[in-house]
Design a protein around this motif. Structure first.
Motif, PDB file in Angstrom:
ATOM      1  N   LEU A 218       0.870  -1.274   0.002  1.00  0.00           N
ATOM      2  CA  LEU A 218      -0.268   0.061  -0.010  1.00  0.00           C
ATOM      3  C   LEU A 218       0.907   1.119   0.002  1.00  0.00           C
ATOM      4  O   LEU A 218       0.668   2.256  -0.467  1.00  0.00           O
ATOM      5  CB  LEU A 218      -1.041  -0.110   1.190  1.00  0.00           C
ATOM      6  CG  LEU A 218      -1.977  -0.949   1.354  1.00  0.00           C
ATOM      7  CD1 LEU A 218      -2.825  -1.210   2.515  1.00  0.00           C
ATOM      8  CD2 LEU A 218      -2.913  -0.899   0.044  1.00  0.00           C
ATOM      9  N   LEU A 219       1.966   1.237   0.857  1.00  0.00           N
ATOM     10  CA  LEU A 219       2.788   2.404   0.689  1.00  0.00           C
ATOM     11  C   LEU A 219       3.417   2.540  -0.570  1.00  0.00           C
ATOM     12  O   LEU A 219       3.508   3.869  -1.001  1.00  0.00           O
ATOM     13  CB  LEU A 219       4.027   2.055   1.744  1.00  0.00           C
ATOM     14  CG  LEU A 219       4.932   3.345   2.154  1.00  0.00           C
ATOM     15  CD1 LEU A 219       4.095   4.329   2.983  1.00  0.00           C
ATOM     16  CD2 LEU A 219       6.074   2.862   3.158  1.00  0.00           C
ATOM     17  N   CYS A 220       3.863   1.502  -1.447  1.00  0.00           N
ATOM     18  CA  CYS A 220       4.291   1.710  -2.644  1.00  0.00           C
ATOM     19  C   CYS A 220       3.274   2.289  -3.724  1.00  0.00           C
ATOM     20  O   CYS A 220       3.459   3.088  -4.621  1.00  0.00           O
ATOM     21  CB  CYS A 220       4.924   0.423  -3.105  1.00  0.00           C
ATOM     22  SG  CYS A 220       6.448   0.183  -2.316  1.00  0.00           S
ATOM     23  N   LEU A 221       2.171   1.855  -3.351  1.00  0.00           N
ATOM     24  CA  LEU A 221       0.993   2.252  -4.364  1.00  0.00           C
ATOM     25  C   LEU A 221       0.469   3.768  -4.143  1.00  0.00           C
ATOM     26  O   LEU A 221       0.471   4.322  -5.087  1.00  0.00           O
ATOM     27  CB  LEU A 221      -0.357   1.303  -3.925  1.00  0.00           C
ATOM     28  CG  LEU A 221      -1.203   1.324  -5.166  1.00  0.00           C
ATOM     29  CD1 LEU A 221      -0.981   1.102  -6.333  1.00  0.00           C
ATOM     30  CD2 LEU A 221      -2.610   0.464  -4.658  1.00  0.00           C
ATOM     31  N   ILE A 222       0.388   4.154  -2.683  1.00  0.00           N
ATOM     32  CA  ILE A 222      -0.138   5.609  -2.211  1.00  0.00           C
ATOM     33  C   ILE A 222       1.006   6.258  -2.355  1.00  0.00           C
ATOM     34  O   ILE A 222       0.773   7.697  -2.928  1.00  0.00           O
ATOM     35  CB  ILE A 222      -0.800   5.481  -1.209  1.00  0.00           C
ATOM     36  CG1 ILE A 222      -1.885   4.523  -1.160  1.00  0.00           C
ATOM     37  CG2 ILE A 222      -1.295   6.608  -0.732  1.00  0.00           C
ATOM     38  CD1 ILE A 222      -2.641   4.113   0.174  1.00  0.00           C
ATOM     39  N   GLY A 223       2.356   6.208  -1.755  1.00  0.00           N
ATOM     40  CA  GLY A 223       3.381   7.285  -1.615  1.00  0.00           C
ATOM     41  C   GLY A 223       3.610   8.106  -2.994  1.00  0.00           C
ATOM     42  O   GLY A 223       3.689   9.096  -2.569  1.00  0.00           O
ATOM     43  N   VAL A 245       1.498  -2.853  -6.802  1.00  0.00           N
ATOM     44  CA  VAL A 245       0.571  -3.806  -7.306  1.00  0.00           C
ATOM     45  C   VAL A 245       1.063  -5.224  -7.207  1.00  0.00           C
ATOM     46  O   VAL A 245       0.263  -6.015  -6.789  1.00  0.00           O
ATOM     47  CB  VAL A 245      -0.065  -3.346  -8.677  1.00  0.00           C
ATOM     48  CG1 VAL A 245      -0.985  -4.293  -9.409  1.00  0.00           C
ATOM     49  CG2 VAL A 245      -0.550  -2.233  -8.790  1.00  0.00           C
ATOM     50  N   ALA A 246       2.040  -5.325  -7.588  1.00  0.00           N
ATOM     51  CA  ALA A 246       2.663  -6.906  -7.448  1.00  0.00           C
ATOM     52  C   ALA A 246       2.824  -7.124  -6.235  1.00  0.00           C
ATOM     53  O   ALA A 246       2.362  -8.390  -5.846  1.00  0.00           O
ATOM     54  CB  ALA A 246       4.227  -6.810  -8.232  1.00  0.00           C
ATOM     55  N   VAL A 247       3.192  -6.292  -5.326  1.00  0.00           N
ATOM     56  CA  VAL A 247       3.483  -6.834  -3.827  1.00  0.00           C
ATOM     57  C   VAL A 247       1.991  -7.153  -3.070  1.00  0.00           C
ATOM     58  O   VAL A 247       1.899  -8.073  -2.458  1.00  0.00           O
ATOM     59  CB  VAL A 247       4.064  -5.632  -2.962  1.00  0.00           C
ATOM     60  CG1 VAL A 247       3.937  -6.044  -1.449  1.00  0.00           C
ATOM     61  CG2 VAL A 247       5.498  -5.630  -3.407  1.00  0.00           C
ATOM     62  N   LEU A 248       1.049  -6.299  -3.600  1.00  0.00           N
ATOM     63  CA  LEU A 248      -0.446  -6.590  -3.118  1.00  0.00           C
ATOM     64  C   LEU A 248      -0.750  -7.987  -3.833  1.00  0.00           C
ATOM     65  O   LEU A 248      -1.636  -8.550  -3.187  1.00  0.00           O
ATOM     66  CB  LEU A 248      -1.307  -5.568  -3.831  1.00  0.00           C
ATOM     67  CG  LEU A 248      -1.230  -4.317  -3.004  1.00  0.00           C
ATOM     68  CD1 LEU A 248      -2.043  -3.207  -3.433  1.00  0.00           C
ATOM     69  CD2 LEU A 248      -1.270  -4.370  -1.164  1.00  0.00           C
ATOM     70  N   ALA A 249      -0.463  -8.315  -4.999  1.00  0.00           N
ATOM     71  CA  ALA A 249      -0.984  -9.645  -5.435  1.00  0.00           C
ATOM     72  C   ALA A 249      -0.149 -10.551  -4.805  1.00  0.00           C
ATOM     73  O   ALA A 249      -0.611 -11.743  -4.460  1.00  0.00           O
ATOM     74  CB  ALA A 249      -0.270  -9.666  -6.996  1.00  0.00           C
ATOM     75  N   ALA A 250       1.109 -10.505  -4.505  1.00  0.00           N
ATOM     76  CA  ALA A 250       1.887 -11.670  -3.526  1.00  0.00           C
ATOM     77  C   ALA A 250       1.183 -11.483  -2.319  1.00  0.00           C
ATOM     78  O   ALA A 250       1.192 -12.689  -1.580  1.00  0.00           O
ATOM     79  CB  ALA A 250       3.080 -10.916  -3.432  1.00  0.00           C
ATOM     80  N   PHE A 251       0.519 -10.654  -1.782  1.00  0.00           N
ATOM     81  CA  PHE A 251      -0.069 -10.718  -0.444  1.00  0.00           C
ATOM     82  C   PHE A 251      -1.188 -11.610  -0.326  1.00  0.00           C
ATOM     83  O   PHE A 251      -1.460 -12.372   0.606  1.00  0.00           O
ATOM     84  CB  PHE A 251      -0.665  -9.272   0.188  1.00  0.00           C
ATOM     85  CG  PHE A 251      -1.636  -9.139   1.103  1.00  0.00           C
ATOM     86  CD1 PHE A 251      -1.013  -9.343   2.517  1.00  0.00           C
ATOM     87  CD2 PHE A 251      -2.732  -8.877   0.813  1.00  0.00           C
ATOM     88  CE1 PHE A 251      -1.968  -9.136   3.600  1.00  0.00           C
ATOM     89  CE2 PHE A 251      -3.760  -8.829   1.951  1.00  0.00           C
ATOM     90  CZ  PHE A 251      -3.125  -8.929   3.289  1.00  0.00           C
TER      91      PHE A 251
END
Length: 470
Positions: A218-223, A245-251
């Motif tokens: 979320l930090l990478c997406l919003i920051g 986005v990729a990190v959230l998919a991994a989440f």
């Protein structure tokens, strides 16, 4: 846990519990709006840059958005009372820190910590409402919740302008943060005595890895939305967002792995198969993209563009907030009879209010605060018809055992919307203002709000179809 809480359903005690948790929601809401009014004064006193101006609001929302799912899940695990108390106490202390800040950087850091503590406090509000009010009193409880949101707005705008103007105890803008301290202490004392204690879930613990991965994504997406203006929207910013986005998919894959191992994922995975819930989250996202950003733009336009003093600018929002309260009072009964149609009607009224503001801004050289206030009444009434019933509609299909997780996901969604809206539309406003004029920037912002609300209507219609099939 929900069976234990359900024992309180027939007791008048639950209404006292409601009063406590919505008082915390009120404090949270006042803080958001009171800072909005004080922002121009803070900028002058601390010599803040445009990015720092946005950051004082947006970094608070980013911290809240990235951690609120964790806060909701902690409530599921450790009990809403324990986590609520920790959140209110932390919010009180960090408010004191905000008021004592000596630089723009320190204030932003303190706001980051304040948002993190709010992420513990606020999810317990909706979770408590969802758990305690499962009978015919549910719509009344959510209507009270909506009324409190409106009153928080009215109090925030009035209090912000008043405190900055009267310079209470020579504290200046710092008083807008200090005011949280006595209220926070009273809420802690009342909650310790009245809120029912919910036992910890045996054998469960927080998905720590999931919490860190969600925070990073979320930090990478919003920051980048926050700092894009100062960085000239360099290509690497879009790369960071893609990583988010990729990190959230991994989440999501990580959460499924936790569930397969027999653990307790950070989010209840059953919620991902609830079509009505997911579409409701989409509606909430676009609705809140045009929420706090609207108040920021109106504040900047009135105080910087029209040179309206802080007290007069803050007072101009009061009719809007009162219209919001009246609409929230009506929304419960209307939602019972008309369902989600009332949400669509509220969105239509908001668009009409935006059109009235655009017409006023371009038909007068210097619109008076009273004229702006009257135009904003339409917007406020429409917003009140949507906001309280929206939370109830989105959570209506959620099982009580997942109340904390669902409330956290809802809270994350709306604060992503608030933070992204403040960052993106704020950046758009400053960019157009620098290239053209304040009025042009104001018109572009209003058009953006109308577009976002129309997308919200599309999701609401989609959500209605899912409810009809269920």
């Amino acid at each position: 846990m929900h069976q234990i809480v359900a024992k309180q359903l027939d007791s008048t005690r639950r209404w006292w519990v409601l009063a406590i948790v919505v008082a915390a929601q009120f404090m949270f809401g006042v803080d958001a709006f009171v800072v909005n009014v004080a922002i121009p004064t803070i900028a002058v006193d601390l010599h803040a840059t445009p990015t720092q101006i946005e950051s004082v609001i947006a970094i608070y929302l980013i911290a809240y958005a990235t951690l609120v799912v964790t806060g909701g899940r902690l409530g599921d695990i450790h009990g809403t009372k324990n986590v609520f108390l920790a959140g209110v106490a932390g919010f009180t202390l960090t408010s004191l820190w905000c008021g004592l800040a000596q630089s723009g950087f320190e204030l932003i850091t303190a706001r980051l910590a304040q948002g993190a503590t709010a992420a513990l406090m606020v999810p317990q509000v909706l979770a408590t409402l969802h758990l305690l009010f499962t009978d015919e009193s549910r719509s009344r409880a959510f209507a009270i919740y909506g009324i409190v949101l409106g009153l928080a707005g009215a109090a925030g705008f009035l209090l912000g302008g008043l405190l900055v103007t009267i310079d209470l105890a020579h504290a200046g803008w710092r008083a807008v943060f200090f005011v949280n301290v006595p209220f926070g202490l009273v809420i802690v004392a009342a909650a310790m005595r009245i809120m029912p204690r919910v036992p910890r879930r045996a054998g469960t613990r927080l998905d720590v890895a999931g919490s860190f991965v969600l925070f990073a994504g979320l930090l990478c997406l919003i920051g980048p939305l926050l700092f894009g203006h100062d960085a000239g929207w360099a290509p690497w910013l879009w790369g960071v967002m893609a990583i988010g986005v990729a990190v959230l998919a991994a989440f999501l894959r990580l959460e499924h792995a936790v569930a397969r191992r027999g653990g307790m994922p950070l989010i209840d995975l059953a919620l991902l198969s609830d079509a009505a819930f997911l579409r409701g989250l989409g509606a909430a996202l676009f609705f809140f993209l045009a929420n706090l950003s609207f108040y920021l733009i109106m504040t900047l336009f009135m105080q910087k563009g029209l040179k309206i003093p802080p007290l007069a600018a803050g007072s101009a929002f009061i009719p809007l907030a009162l219209a919001f309260v009246v609409a929230s009072r009506h929304s419960g009964a209307r939602a019972r009879h008309r369902g989600t149609k009332v949400l669509i009607e509220g969105c239509a009224l908001q668009i009409a209010g935006l059109a009235a503001l655009a017409l006023l801004a371009f038909s007068a050289d210097a619109p008076a605060p009273i004229s702006l206030a009257l135009s904003m009444i339409i917007f406020g009434y429409g917003q009140g018809l949507v906001m309280a019933p929206l939370s109830g509609a989105v959570l209506s299909t959620v099982k009580p055992v997942a109340a904390g997780s669902a409330s956290g996901m809802y809270g994350t969604t709306i604060q992503i919307g608030n933070a992204a809206g403040v960052a993106a539309i704020g950046a758009l406003y400053f960019a157009v203002e620098s290239m053209h004029s304040t009025r042009a920037a104001f018109f572009v912002a209003l058009a953006s709000f109308a577009t976002l609300i129309m997308i919200c209507v599309s999701f609401l219609t989609w959500m209605r179809r899912a409810h009809a099939r269920s």
